[in-house]
Design an enzyme around this catalytic site. Structure first.
Site, mmCIF file in Angstrom:
data_model
loop_
_atom_site.group_PDB
_atom_site.id
_atom_site.type_symbol
_atom_site.label_atom_id
_atom_site.label_comp_id
_atom_site.label_asym_id
_atom_site.label_seq_id
_atom_site.Cartn_x
_atom_site.Cartn_y
_atom_site.Cartn_z
ATOM 1 N N ASN A 153 0.802 -1.251 -0.030
ATOM 2 C CA ASN A 153 0.008 0.053 0.047
ATOM 3 C C ASN A 153 0.698 1.228 0.094
ATOM 4 O O ASN A 153 0.356 2.410 -0.026
ATOM 5 C CB ASN A 153 -0.966 -0.004 1.253
ATOM 6 N N MET A 155 1.219 6.779 0.416
ATOM 7 C CA MET A 155 0.618 5.981 1.253
ATOM 8 C C MET A 155 -0.994 5.869 0.695
ATOM 9 O O MET A 155 -1.612 7.077 0.630
ATOM 10 C CB MET A 155 0.630 5.979 2.433
ATOM 11 N N CYS A 156 -1.540 4.744 0.319
ATOM 12 C CA CYS A 156 -2.926 4.825 -0.052
ATOM 13 C C CYS A 156 -3.649 4.219 0.947
ATOM 14 O O CYS A 156 -3.968 3.127 1.353
ATOM 15 C CB CYS A 156 -3.082 3.797 -1.412
ATOM 16 N N LEU A 157 -4.455 5.213 1.481
ATOM 17 C CA LEU A 157 -5.388 4.878 2.644
ATOM 18 C C LEU A 157 -6.739 5.262 2.034
ATOM 19 O O LEU A 157 -6.887 6.307 1.556
ATOM 20 C CB LEU A 157 -5.420 5.641 4.014
#
Lengths: 154, 1182
Positions: free
Chosen positions: A80, A89-91
């Site tokens: 991620n 960061m892919c949240l």
């Protein structure tokens, strides 16, 4: 914007008062409360254990109406987190269309921490690592550990 | 002769006279610049003195400085002074008020000498009661051109004025800091007594300034000399004769009394007492005696009394005050008796009277560290002289508001509601106080015995969904203390006392906003979301709500409100107001309020506001911010021009300031020099207005985005670095550019066959594999290549029109048998692909083998991995797409055994498409059936492909990339090639229209008739057109110098195949690739180990053998071959960074091979290759 500052100041004060486990939060520049530095310990039991990861949280002017952005300054082998110099960061919760103004920074950080323990390969930005995580966990753990050792030494 | 002599004499006389005059008039002035301007010695001729009627009541015991206001009725309302009552003891004299003989307070004897009459009357009648804190003398108008504030507001100035600091240096200070319109600047103001002044006074008698300046020397002499006769008109000697106290009286011609203008000043008590009361009386008499109704003989007095013209008299006096009051040195400080010091040192006085503007601003008004104070008399942005020394006529109208707007720090008690309200947003610090007031009010209103703990079901602010949110709900302790004393009386219950803090903005809640989900925010946050962010989603749970309720009730649930509760409803914003008051508060926020803190103007719109701040505040708003920033109007920032530039360029970085916003400036488009609000806007602009090279982007997706100013510039880049189709039609079409010469040639053959001769066409179809870079395991091969290079030179340039150069080069080459065979093979393939057919047609197509030599070229290269035989194992699911196509190029002999997996594959394809579709539709059954029906309507040609795609768009709410995947997969299912083609074409058309890079084909999928790798057990096959890789690594190649490895004479660039970085050089190196000896130059070709596609080993005798294996390219995104519908797919997300050195350990590969070479199969090579977890890439010429 007064709104953003007030809220951020408050959140920062709250977080300092009640620090999150395994995280140390500071402001790189006291003058700019929109930029936070977060040191996250690799969670126990994860391949990142033993490492310290330097994250950068950038709160937009429009916060809390616009989501903050979180990026890894320390290289990390994680599905991620982009494997480039940005370390984005892919949240899910940080996506513009999913962000809720009521989300708090500590929730974001806890979520990020949780992602270290439990990567979400289905929401991956690094497809290769995600695939490895899903199909060849052993190899993934090995790589992640190696990277942790190499980049995230305490 | 005599006449001439006389004339000469006359001339000489004239000359002498002129000379004398010049010398005389410019004669050296005595060095003595000490003037006897210490005591007013004027003796009035009037017999009666005005009665004491100017007493300022209550002044005696005042600890505050006196504020002496000299006003006339025309100055307008004096309410503005009320706000100053906390700071000053007000003594307001209205000069033109009708005389009330019974009053003894605040009356002036006559309206004469402008402000001076009031000032003098105050000094005379309150001489003994001057406050120890000093006195401030101002005009009665709040707005005046000379008020040294950007908006000319004297109220703000007086609030900011630091009296004690102002008095510290010399006991007197003018309230003006800017030197404009003053006598301070020697360049703009000639000395009062100079010829220049006299002359201009004579020429322009209407010019009060010049006239009064000219009159000033005599007036001063009369005032300080006392004896009117001593100042004879035109007398030269009197300059000296009139000297008293060892100083001069009459101002020297070259001397100037330098002072700030406009007679608003602050003075210390001891400086007032420096002069006796009689002196002030005498001064006033000088004024009164000069007036026409003074009853004295005007004529006799004309030379010593004040000029009749009030403008002149007033102005003269305005240059007198500092002479009277200013303390010049330490020695004078000890002298307490009036008139004891001897003489005024003019130079010193001038220096004192004109302090630097920046010092002045800092000392008086606390505006320290100003920027832009380049000259001593001006600080940029602080004050601008209005045109014609006057404010616009409507100034008062546009600025007058009912109450005292400016807030004296912590002192104002009389704030009107509006200001109290606006406070919270404008200023952090005052916000709390203000809100506390409001809060207190709301609390009272709300005091219904409800404590929020009593209603646990509806907490004022629900806990955050994420949990752990103790943040919002209730105010912290410090805020409670801040609420302070004023709220003490309301401390009913603990809960009531706690002010609520909005969970979202962390500010105190003024009014509540309740959404149907019963989530609460403050009304400002709700309004912000609705009005500025244009979203109706709840800030807590994102639930969209048509209406929210603005209420003061902190606990009432949404559903408990009934329609009758609402006083107002705003349909547009979707807000229902429980109170009219809340409605007006809300409306107030949405006005075009001037961001200036002390300004209450609401403009009609942005242009109006821009105009307003520019003309009134002499500031500007950032246009980009006002257009894009999601804040209320009054939350915008005002800038000076300089600050605006800084704001745009660097952001609002004030080191050390508390209000850091993290804003780094508005990015600028390097081409247009135009700034954009943020990176997103800049990106949009660049996307719309400038061009990007899709080829370069694809090669290195991670690099910084690079733009070209327009298509022309991009075209140049295409010409230089890529392969642009030079055909006029394609030039007009634009973006017909290819990554490699081979792609270009293929395109030319396909699209412009007529432009080539038959020979050229044939040659173009040939792929000269000697151009490819054969990377063999052993370094010693390099030698051979180098030899070849040496012979053939490296002449091949890049990117120019291949029609002219590249093609003919190979025409003369004799074709080897295997090459000829290959050409035939190519022809077959193109024939096949040119024919619409299904799998079953394949056999027929193969029959056409030699008979259809013309047609399109198909360059198919396979790099099979990890497979043994085609039909030995079941194809993996993720290879299905390849599979069906792959079979089409397999040998006919193998077709039959492949049928079963084929069908199974198709079934799997079906289910995978349905899976994907259902996922994308979120398992919404009606939608899924819609999807099914659309798909089958397309199959039955009920709808066209574009209609199908349109229906998908209405059906799916997913990014187009995802939809693309689905469409590609779906296309694979269609057995009818026309359908398949049509769908893909429609999709590509859509993309071409709707996406950034029109020529960019979809990322995956297989075109009909496209050959693909045979299905292998491992399922990882790569079909690759090497040329793409070759082209894609061109730049890298030339950098690394390995470009030279390719044969210069060959028309095609060498193809790197590079699994290397990923697979590991060692392993790859061990792979004994053998190139088919298809080189146009047999000797070198045979001299090097030729790469052998491993496929051939397994696919004996099949037509597919014609496609040599090539290793996978490292580059992840080499997706396309330039042809418009070329496609590529990769199954593996790995290795996106692996293209650093595609040449490094690349296997030699060949873009062409021959059937003759097939016997050289090396199965183990295939196995080794297959281990890599590589992308599967399929390139296709459409």
């Amino acid at each position: 914007m007064a709104t953003a500052q007030k809220r951020i100041t408050k959140e920062y004060a709250d977080i300092q008062k009640k620090p999150l486990d395994g995280m140390r939060i500071s402001l790189p520049s006291e003058a700019d409360i929109h930029q936070w530095q977060i040191l996250i310990d690799g969670p126990k039991g994860s391949p990142y254990e033993g490492g310290v990861f330097n994250l950068h949280l950038s709160l937009p002017m429009e916060y809390p109406f616009k989501p903050p952005t979180l990026s890894f300054k320390t290289k990390i082998y994680h599905p991620n987190v982009t494997n480039d110099d940005k370390g984005s960061m892919c949240l899910g919760m940080l996506r513009a269309d999913e962000w809720k103004p009521s989300s708090k920074i500590d929730a974001v950080l806890s979520f990020a921490q949780g992602l270290l323990s439990e990567p979400q390969p289905d929401d991956a930005v690094e497809g290769g690592i995600a695939r490895e995580y899903k199909e060849n966990k052993k190899e993934f753990v090995k790589n992640a550990k190696a990277w942790t050792k190499q980049y995230a030494k305490k | 002769m005599r006449r001439r002599t006389r004339r000469s004499l006359v001339n000489i006389c004239f000359f002498a006279i002129a000379l004398f005059l010049i010398v005389y008039l410019n004669r050296h002035q005595p060095n003595n610049k000490t003037y006897a301007w210490t005591t007013i010695r004027y003796r009035t001729t009037s017999t009666t003195l005005p009665k004491t009627r100017g007493i300022c009541p209550g002044l005696a015991g005042s600890s505050k400085p006196a504020l002496v206001v000299s006003r006339v009725a025309a100055d307008g309302d004096s309410n503005w002074l009320d706000a100053l009552a906390n700071l000053y003891h007000l003594c307001v004299y209205t000069a033109d008020a009708p005389a009330d003989i019974h009053k003894t307070h605040l009356q002036v004897p006559a309206n004469r000498g402008h402000e001076a009459m009031a000032y003098l009357t105050f000094l005379i009648d309150n001489y003994a009661d001057i406050p120890a804190a000093g006195a401030v003398f101002v005009h009665g108008a709040r707005w005046a051109w000379h008020n040294d504030a950007p908006d000319y507001d004297n109220a703000a100035l007086l609030i900011a004025l630091n009296v004690s600091a102002a008095l510290a240096p010399s006991g007197y200070h003018n309230l003006r800091c800017d030197w404009s319109a003053s006598m301070c600047s020697s360049s703009s103001a000639p000395p009062q007594g100079s010829l220049e002044t006299v002359l201009s006074a004579m020429l322009e008698p209407w010019n009060a300034r010049a006239t009064s300046d000219a009159a000033l020397p005599r007036a001063f002499a009369a005032l300080f000399g006392g004896d009117g006769s001593a100042v004879g008109l035109g007398s030269i000697a009197d300059e000296y004769a009139s000297s008293k106290d060892g100083g001069r009286l009459l101002l020297g011609r070259n001397d100037a009394v330098r002072a700030q203008c406009c007679a608003q000043f602050v003075v210390a008590r001891n400086r007032v007492w420096q002069h006796s009361r009689d002196e002030y009386v005498a001064l006033r008499q000088w004024l009164l005696d000069g007036s026409s109704d003074s009853g004295t003989d005007e004529h006799s007095q004309s030379r010593s009394v004040a000029p009749r013209d009030d403008r002149i008299a007033g102005r003269i006096l305005s240059y007198l005050w500092h002479i009277l009051f200013m303390q010049q040195g330490e020695s004078n400080a000890q002298t307490s008796s009036p008139g004891a010091y001897r003489g005024v040192d003019l130079e010193r006085l001038n220096t004192l009277a004109c302090p630097r503007a920046d010092d002045c601003y800092c000392r008086l008004y606390g505006r320290c560290g100003l920027e832009g104070c380049n000259t001593p008399g001006h600080c940029h942005g602080q004050y601008t002289l209005p045109p014609d020394f006057r404010l616009p006529d409507n100034w008062m109208a546009t600025h007058s508001y009912p109450g005292p707007i400016p807030k004296p720090p912590k002192q104002s008690s009389t704030r009107n509601r509006k200001i109290t309200y606006m406070g919270p947003i404008r200023e952090e610090e005052e916000e709390e106080e203000d809100l506390v007031e409001i809060e207190a009010r709301t609390k009272t209103k709300r005091a219904r015995g409800l404590s929020s703990s009593a209603i646990p079901s509806a907490p004022p602010i629900p806990p955050p969904p994420g949990g752990g949110g103790s943040f919002g709900g209730r105010l912290t302790k410090d805020a409670e203390t801040k609420e302070g004393d004023e709220n003490k009386e309301q401390n009913g219950t603990e809960d009531e006392v706690e002010a609520e803090v909005c969970f979202i903005c962390a500010s105190l809640v003024v009014h509540n906003s309740v959404a149907p989900c019963n989530h609460r925010t403050c009304h400002i946050c709700a309004l912000r979301l609705r009005a500025l962010y244009k979203t109706r989603a709840c800030a807590h749970c994102r639930t969209e709500a048509r209406f929210v309720i603005f209420t003061d009730d902190a606990t009432k649930r949404y559903e408990d409100f009934v329609e009758a509760d609402f006083q107002e409803t705003d349909e547009v914003l979707g807000i229902k107001y429980e109170q009219k008051e809340i409605h007006s508060d809300t409306i107030l926020l949405l006005r075009y309020n001037c961001p200036d803190e002390s300004c209450d103007i609401a403009c009609r719109g942005w242009p109006d506001l821009h105009r307003h701040v520019r003309s009134i505040h002499h500031k500007v708003l950032c246009d980009l911010c006002t257009r894009n920033k999601k804040v209320f109007t009054h939350e915008h920032e005002l800038f000076t021009q300089q600050d605006l530039k800084k704001h745009e360029k660097f952001g609002d970085d004030h080191p050390g300031a508390v209000d850091q916003s993290g804003f780094k400036g508005h990015p600028e488009c390097g081409f247009c020099r135009q700034r954009f609000y943020g990176d997103d806007e800049l990106y949009t602009h660049c996307r719309d207005k400038h061009e990007r090279c899709h080829i370069c982007d694809r090669r290195n997706p991670a690099r910084q985005q690079q733009y070209y100013v327009n298509y022309d510039s991009l075209e140049q880049h295409f010409r230089k670095d890529h392969f642009l189709c030079a055909d006029q039609e394609c030039m007009d079409k634009k973006f017909v550019v290819f990554e490699s010469a081979m792609d270009l040639k293929a395109h030319q053959l396909e699209a412009h066959p007529n432009g080539l001769t038959k020979d050229a066409r044939r040659d173009a179809r040939r792929v000269d594999i000697s151009a490819f870079d054969y990377r063999t395991p052993h370094q010693d091969n390099r030698g051979g290549r180098r030899d070849r290079e040496g012979r053939e030179g490296r002449g091949r340039g890049r990117g120019r029109d291949p029609n002219t150069e590249a093609l003919p080069q190979s025409t003369a080459q004799p074709l080897r048998r295997d090459e000829l065979a290959y050409q035939r093979q190519m022809a077959v393939q193109s024939a096949q692909s040119a024919t619409a057919r299904t799998f079953d047609d394949q056999m027929a197509s193969t029959d056409a083998y030699a008979a259809r030599p013309t047609g399109r070229v198909q360059d198919i290269v396979t790099a099979p991995r990890n497979h043994t035989t085609t039909n030995s194992s079941f194809p993996a699911i993720d290879n299905l797409r390849l599979d069906s196509a792959a079979n089409t190029i397999l040998a006919p002999a193998q077709a039959a055994p492949a049928v079963t997996p084929q069908e199974q594959a198709r079934r799997l394809q079906h289910s995978s498409v349905m899976d994907r579709a259902s996922t994308m539709l979120k398992y919404d059954q009606p939608k899924i059936s819609d999807f099914r029906s659309s798909v089958s309507s397309y199959r039955t040609s009920t709808i066209t492909a574009s209609q199908l795609i349109d229906s998908f768009f209405s059906l799916f709410d997913v990014p187009s990339a995802d939809l693309g995947k689905l469409i590609k997969e779906l296309a694979d299912i269609y057995e009818n090639e026309a359908k398949r083609n049509g769908l893909l074409k429609a999709w590509n058309d859509w993309r071409a229209i709707n996406e950034d890079y029109p020529s960019l084909p979809g990322p995956s999928g297989v075109l009909p008739g496209s050959p693909a790798a045979a299905a292998g057990s491992g399922g990882h096959r790569v079909l690759k057109l090497k040329s793409s890789t070759a082209q894609s690594s061109r730049s890298a190649v030339s950098k690394q110098g390995s470009w030279g490895n390719s044969t210069a004479a060959n028309p095609f660039p060498s193809i790197p195949a590079s699994s290397a970085n990923r697979a590991g050089a060692g392993r790859v190196g061990a792979t004994p690739w053998i190139a088919p000896s298809s080189s146009s130059r047999p000797p070198p070709a045979s001299s090097r180990p030729l790469s052998r596609p491993s496929t051939s080993g397994q696919q004996n005798g099949s037509a597919a053998d014609a496609f040599p294996a090539l290793p996978a390219a490292a580059k992840p995104n080499t997706m396309i071959m330039g042809l418009t519908r070329g496609t590529v797919r990769w199954d593996d997300g790995r290795g996106s960074n692996n293209r650093a050195n595609p040449w490094g350990a690349a296997n030699g590969g060949s873009g062409s091979t021959t059937p003759a070479a097939e016997t050289d199969g090396e199965p183990e090579a295939g196995k080794k290759k297959g281990k890599g977890n590589k992308k599967q890439t399929l390139y296709k010429f459409g």
